[in-house]
Write a protein that holds these residues in place. Structure first.
Motif, mmCIF file in Angstrom:
data_model
loop_
_atom_site.group_PDB
_atom_site.id
_atom_site.type_symbol
_atom_site.label_atom_id
_atom_site.label_comp_id
_atom_site.label_asym_id
_atom_site.label_seq_id
_atom_site.Cartn_x
_atom_site.Cartn_y
_atom_site.Cartn_z
ATOM 1 N N GLN A 129 -4.550 -2.279 8.460
ATOM 2 C CA GLN A 129 -3.299 -2.270 7.724
ATOM 3 C C GLN A 129 -2.345 -3.346 8.239
ATOM 4 N N ARG A 133 -1.323 -7.826 6.506
ATOM 5 C CA ARG A 133 0.009 -8.185 6.021
ATOM 6 C C ARG A 133 0.556 -9.449 6.655
ATOM 7 N N ILE A 294 -14.423 -2.565 7.755
ATOM 8 C CA ILE A 294 -14.761 -1.818 6.544
ATOM 9 C C ILE A 294 -13.520 -1.240 5.895
ATOM 10 N N ALA A 297 -11.497 -3.867 4.011
ATOM 11 C CA ALA A 297 -12.031 -4.160 2.684
ATOM 12 C C ALA A 297 -11.656 -3.061 1.702
ATOM 13 N N LEU A 299 -9.053 -1.052 1.916
ATOM 14 C CA LEU A 299 -7.614 -1.089 1.649
ATOM 15 C C LEU A 299 -7.284 -2.156 0.606
ATOM 16 N N VAL A 302 -7.740 -1.038 -2.963
ATOM 17 C CA VAL A 302 -6.849 -0.040 -3.569
ATOM 18 C C VAL A 302 -6.106 -0.691 -4.732
ATOM 19 N N GLU A 304 -3.625 -2.170 -7.211
ATOM 20 C CA GLU A 304 -2.263 -2.573 -6.904
ATOM 21 C C GLU A 304 -1.222 -1.796 -7.709
ATOM 22 N N VAL A 307 0.191 1.198 -6.004
ATOM 23 C CA VAL A 307 1.163 0.884 -4.962
ATOM 24 C C VAL A 307 2.499 0.498 -5.580
ATOM 25 N N GLU A 308 2.431 -0.319 -6.642
ATOM 26 C CA GLU A 308 3.672 -0.753 -7.286
ATOM 27 C C GLU A 308 4.430 0.429 -7.870
ATOM 28 N N ILE A 311 6.251 2.076 -5.161
ATOM 29 C CA ILE A 311 7.441 1.345 -4.723
ATOM 30 C C ILE A 311 8.585 1.572 -5.697
ATOM 31 N N PRO A 317 7.345 2.307 3.185
ATOM 32 C CA PRO A 317 6.011 1.817 3.553
ATOM 33 C C PRO A 317 5.110 2.892 4.150
ATOM 34 N N ILE A 320 3.819 4.989 1.378
ATOM 35 C CA ILE A 320 2.812 4.249 0.613
ATOM 36 C C ILE A 320 1.476 4.302 1.332
ATOM 37 N N LYS A 325 -2.340 5.024 -0.195
ATOM 38 C CA LYS A 325 -3.537 4.265 0.170
ATOM 39 C C LYS A 325 -4.610 5.135 0.830
ATOM 40 N N THR A 332 -14.356 6.108 2.051
ATOM 41 C CA THR A 332 -14.752 5.083 3.021
ATOM 42 C C THR A 332 -14.499 5.558 4.439
#
Lengths: 408, 379
Positions: A129, A133, A294, A297, A299, A302, A304, A307-308, A311, A317, A320, A325, A332
């Motif tokens: 994570q 970023r 792993i 990949a 994450l 996920v 988008e 997530v949007e 938000i 965060p 989220i 997520k 996985t």
């Protein structure tokens, strides 16, 4: 003959032999046995196509059968027989169960099975994570992933230097002892070694309790809507959480009641119970990179828009991450967890190299090696190997079940 | 991704910092051993590796004065430098282990029989005596000095080229290479054919075979040790390279077949069917189409298998034996940890000899390794 030359020879023979086998056997099938000519051409082609898969599979099947399938049964057989090959029933298992060292290994293995996958997955998730970023994330990933390439023995040497102890008065060359000697029992020590860990433990307990509640809630509120299998899984999860919380509470109690030997260098690997954790750290260090790659990949996979949407709904965060997520990559996480679990069950090199099972650090795989090759007690050794097999079996079934589901 | 246009997260610094901390935690252990492998044994035991980059003040091991005496103003003198110009700066020195810091740099100490010793800050000394010192036992000097960072390759040349008794890293390196290369190449070939059959050929029992392979994926190889050792002895292979190659091949096959089958099953069906219509046999399709297209999967499995066979200890201990000439690097390292556990200069250099090759492979082929991992576990 020089082994290096022999190796070259084997590569040539092996590769040439394989290619030759596949080529010639196909040629034989098509040209001699069932030629695609003459009155029976059509039938011959069909017959050749029925046989061909087995030509392709033959070497692999022979090796798999000889090196993996047969030994399972042979070991089971050995575990039921005495030194002279006489049938002794479960006597080997009984004598194994009467050994305190076996129960010590079982206890340690259980601890390893919980701690290592949990920490590796947690650190892996964190690293994935975080590094996704930032711009230098790929470098960070590659460095955290690096221990993956280091052998368990190499890692043991690396960590043994960290845990190294010199007698009191000499310069400490182990990082852990050098850090430890910085604490003298003053206010700084209390702050860093008592209050901070206590806060950390408390938050961990709270997190586990919350997770346990999340797992248990459907059992309490709507018990009828789920299948028995899912409910059993939930019960298992709750049991695990209760065990973890209990363990952490005892740590917390020990933190305040126990006195710490400030100012004295510690031989970390000989402190019973805690030395197992020092060994586990080595495996966590190795496996975190695997989990990170792993999970990172996953994450990135996920969607988008979820997530949007979160938000826009005003999620922070942390929300989220934990509520959008993580639930989406749960499958996985399970795969990573089980893969690391299998590695843990077979862990042998680290314990052999660092303590060789002394000071109550024995684990099953090293116990088995001890029995097989030091005591030469094949019966008990095989019995303990069967215990490892038994512990792996649920994962085996789960994997096969998933693979079958996918094939359909 | 988490930021909708223009909204910058306030957490960005926290992210940078915690990532840096995490990376430091993960790199530090290896880095420590690497630093140690470039220091002499004395340096390693005198101070922690984290001090090796700084100039440090420490008490050095005793140095015995030696040299030719020269006549000088009514007596004899021996002069020279304790460090041969290594650049250390002495703060205190002494002539007995009881009082190793008795004198400051530049002081003159009076020893027995009118002998005097002067040691300067740069290590220059002068031993003066009224009588000849030819038969005298030379004094030892204990110095406390600030030494600049000093690194050496001696540990590596020692472990590789002039092994002490029982240490045969060079031989072990060759042995490991001998084990791991055939054990990487052979299973790929066998598995590739099997994977093709399981992915693209129609025959009864195919699904069952795939399930069996998936099941065998997790069988612990501990189970296989004794039965296979018996089998090898019966076959007359015994403990030999042939045996360990076969064993590694067998143990590596499930993962190889699984990875390659997953990859091959994802190849476009049109290509293969076109080739069939054009009259290609299955063997031709496999060699000319499937193999080249599957290169990424082949590479990723090759890396896995190579790392696994190179780093393996258990299989080598059991199937190759524990004699000095049969040892692989990992086995050698375990022995060293037992017999010379405190000699970090040997241990660290040996460890890095064994770690170096996998690390190079890892950094060079990381892309394929990651791809293989993802193909193997993400559904």
């Amino acid at each position: 003959m020089n082994p290096a030359l022999q190796a070259l020879f084997v590569i040539v023979i092996g590769v040439g032999g394989c290619v030759g086998y596949f080529y010639l056997s196909n040629l034989f099938l098509d040209k001699v046995l069932f030629p695609a000519r003459g009155p029976n051409a059509g039938r011959n082609i069909n017959r050749a196509n029925m046989i061909r898969p087995w030509l392709f599979l033959f070497p692999a099947l022979v090796l798999l059968a000889a090196y993996l399938a047969y030994p399972v049964f042979a070991t089971a057989w050995l575990s039921l027989h005495g030194k002279t090959g006489n049938f002794v029933g479960f006597a080997n298992y009984a004598s194994m169960a009467s050994e305190p060292k076996f129960w010590e290994s079982m206890r340690n293995n259980m601890l390893w099975l919980i701690v290592v996958p949990a920490l590796s997955t947690a650190f892996g998730l964190l690293a994935a994570q975080l590094s996704d970023r930032i711009r230098w994330g790929s470098v960070a990933k590659s460095l955290i992933f690096m221990p993956m390439a280091i052998s368990f023995v190499g890692a043991s040497v690396i960590w043994k230097l960290i845990y190294d102890t010199r007698p009191e008065g000499q310069a400490q060359i182990g990082l852990l002892n050098a850090l430890w000697l910085q604490f003298d029992g003053g206010i700084g020590s209390i702050l860093l070694l008592k209050l901070l860990p206590a806060l950390f433990l408390l938050s961990l307990i709270a997190a586990f309790a919350y997770a346990g509640w999340l797992v248990a809630r459907p059992l309490v509120t709507a018990p009828r809507r789920e299948t028995a299998l899912v409910m059993a899984g939930r019960a298992l999860g709750v049991a695990l959480v209760i065990f973890l919380v209990w363990e952490l509470v005892t740590w917390l109690a020990g933190l305040f009641t126990g006195t710490m030997p400030y100012g004295k260098p510690q031989t970390w690997l000989t402190i019973p119970y805690w030395n197992s954790y020092f060994l586990m750290i080595v495996l966590v260090w190795i496996q975190t990179g695997f989990a990170m790659v792993i999970l990172s990949a996953a994450l990135r996979g996920v969607p988008e828009d979820t997530v949007e949407a979160a938000i826009i709904d005003g999620a922070n965060p942390f929300q989220i991450f934990f509520q959008i997520k993580v639930p989406q990559i749960m499958s996985t996480i399970v795969v990573v967890w089980t893969t690391i679990t299998i590695v843990v069950l077979k862990v042998f090199d680290i314990v052999l190299a660092m303590t060789n099972g002394q000071w109550e650090t024995q684990v099953l795989a090293n116990y088995m090696y001890d029995k097989l090759f030091r005591s030469l007690d094949w019966g008990v050794g095989s019995a303990s190997a069967m215990v490892i097999m038994l512990l792996v079996t649920p994962i085996l079934i789960w994997n096969v079940y998933n693979a079958r589901k996918e094939m359909r | 991704m988490d930021n909708i246009a223009g909204k910058k997260s306030a957490l960005v610094w926290a992210v940078h910092l915690s990532t840096a901390l995490l990376v430091a935690l993960w790199v530090l252990p290896t880095f420590g051993l690497l630093m140690s492998s470039f220091r002499t044994g004395d340096q390693i035991s005198a101070s922690g590796w984290w001090r090796s980059l700084m100039t440090q003040e420490s008490q050095l091991p005793a140095i015995r004065i030696a040299g030719e005496e020269k006549p000088a103003d009514g007596g004899y003198v021996i002069d020279g430098n304790l460090f041969d110009g290594a650049g250390a700066a002495i703060s205190h020195w002494g002539t007995s282990s009881k009082a190793p810091e008795a004198y400051a740099a530049g002081d003159t100490a009076t020893l027995n029989d009118g002998v005097t010793l002067t040691v300067q800050a740069d290590g220059a000394y002068a031993l003066k005596s009224p009588a000849s010192m030819a038969d005298m036992r030379m004094p030892r000097v204990f110095v406390t000095a600030a030494t600049p960072p000093d690194f050496t390759f001696d540990n590596y040349t020692n472990v590789l080229f002039s092994p002490l008794a029982g240490q045969t890293i060079g031989q072990a390196f060759l042995n490991t290479l001998t084990v791991s290369i055939p054990a990487t190449v052979i299973p790929i070939l066998i598995a590739a054919f099997a994977a093709y059959a399981l992915a693209w050929m129609e025959f009864p029992g195919r699904a069952l075979l795939v399930a069996v392979v998936v099941g065998l994926l997790v069988v612990p190889l501990q189970l296989a040790l004794i039965p296979l050792l018996q089998l090898h002895n019966q076959l007359g292979i015994g403990k030999s390279y042939l045996g360990i190659w076969m064993a590694h091949t067998g143990f590596g096959l499930p993962l190889a077949i699984y990875l390659l089958r997953n990859y091959m099953a994802g190849l476009p069906r049109d290509i293969i069917e076109n080739a069939r219509v054009d009259g290609a046999t299955d063997f031709q399709i496999f060699v000319k189409i499937i193999l080249p297209l599957s290169f990424p999967a082949l590479a990723s499995f090759a890396i896995f298998q190579f790392l696994w066979t190179w780093n393996d200890l258990l299989v080598a201990l059991v199937f190759l034996g524990t004699g000095n000439d049969q040892q692989v690097l990992t086995g050698n390292l375990v022995n060293l940890m037992g017999s010379r556990g405190g000699d970090w200069e040997i241990l660290s250099a040996s460890a890095f000899v064994s770690i170096a090759v996998p690390l190079v492979v890892f950094f060079a082929m990381q892309k394929y390794l990651v791809r293989g991992l993802l193909a193997g576990s993400v559904k």
